[in-house]
Design a protein around this motif. Structure first.
Motif, mmCIF file in Angstrom:
data_model
loop_
_atom_site.group_PDB
_atom_site.id
_atom_site.type_symbol
_atom_site.label_atom_id
_atom_site.label_comp_id
_atom_site.label_asym_id
_atom_site.label_seq_id
_atom_site.Cartn_x
_atom_site.Cartn_y
_atom_site.Cartn_z
ATOM 1 N N ILE A 14 -18.849 0.335 -6.280
ATOM 2 C CA ILE A 14 -20.005 -0.547 -5.793
ATOM 3 C C ILE A 14 -19.597 -1.757 -4.951
ATOM 4 N N ASP A 38 -18.344 -1.243 -1.681
ATOM 5 C CA ASP A 38 -18.989 -0.314 -0.709
ATOM 6 C C ASP A 38 -18.352 0.871 -0.524
ATOM 7 N N SER A 84 -20.179 4.825 -3.015
ATOM 8 C CA SER A 84 -21.378 4.000 -3.617
ATOM 9 C C SER A 84 -22.657 4.565 -3.365
#
Length: 76
Positions: free
Chosen positions: A57, A60, A64
């Motif tokens: 996360i 990214d 994600s």
């Protein structure tokens, strides 16, 4: 470049969890978290899984979008 498909089944495989459709459904049904807890902080992950989710996360990364989808499914 990693060509692994980005879907729930492969995410569960990455996390080291049985990735059969019935198991994914059961896992989502059995594990719910409140809105004030980040998915990567949930107490049902081991440290390696937490790190994978958090890093994906934060960076990214390719996972994600699927992690965001799992996050939505697992909320109370």
């Amino acid at each position: 470049m990693d060509t692994t498909p980005q879907d729930l089944s492969h995410l569960f495989e990455q996390l080291g969890i049985d990735n059969s459709a019935p198991n994914i459904d059961k896992f989502i049904g059995d594990h719910k978290i409140p809105n004030n807890v980040l998915l990567c902080q949930a107490d049902f992950w081991n440290e390696s899984q937490k790190s994978f989710l958090k890093e994906a996360i934060e960076e990214d990364a390719q996972w994600s979008e699927v992690i965001d989808h799992l996050d939505t499914l697992i909320r109370k």
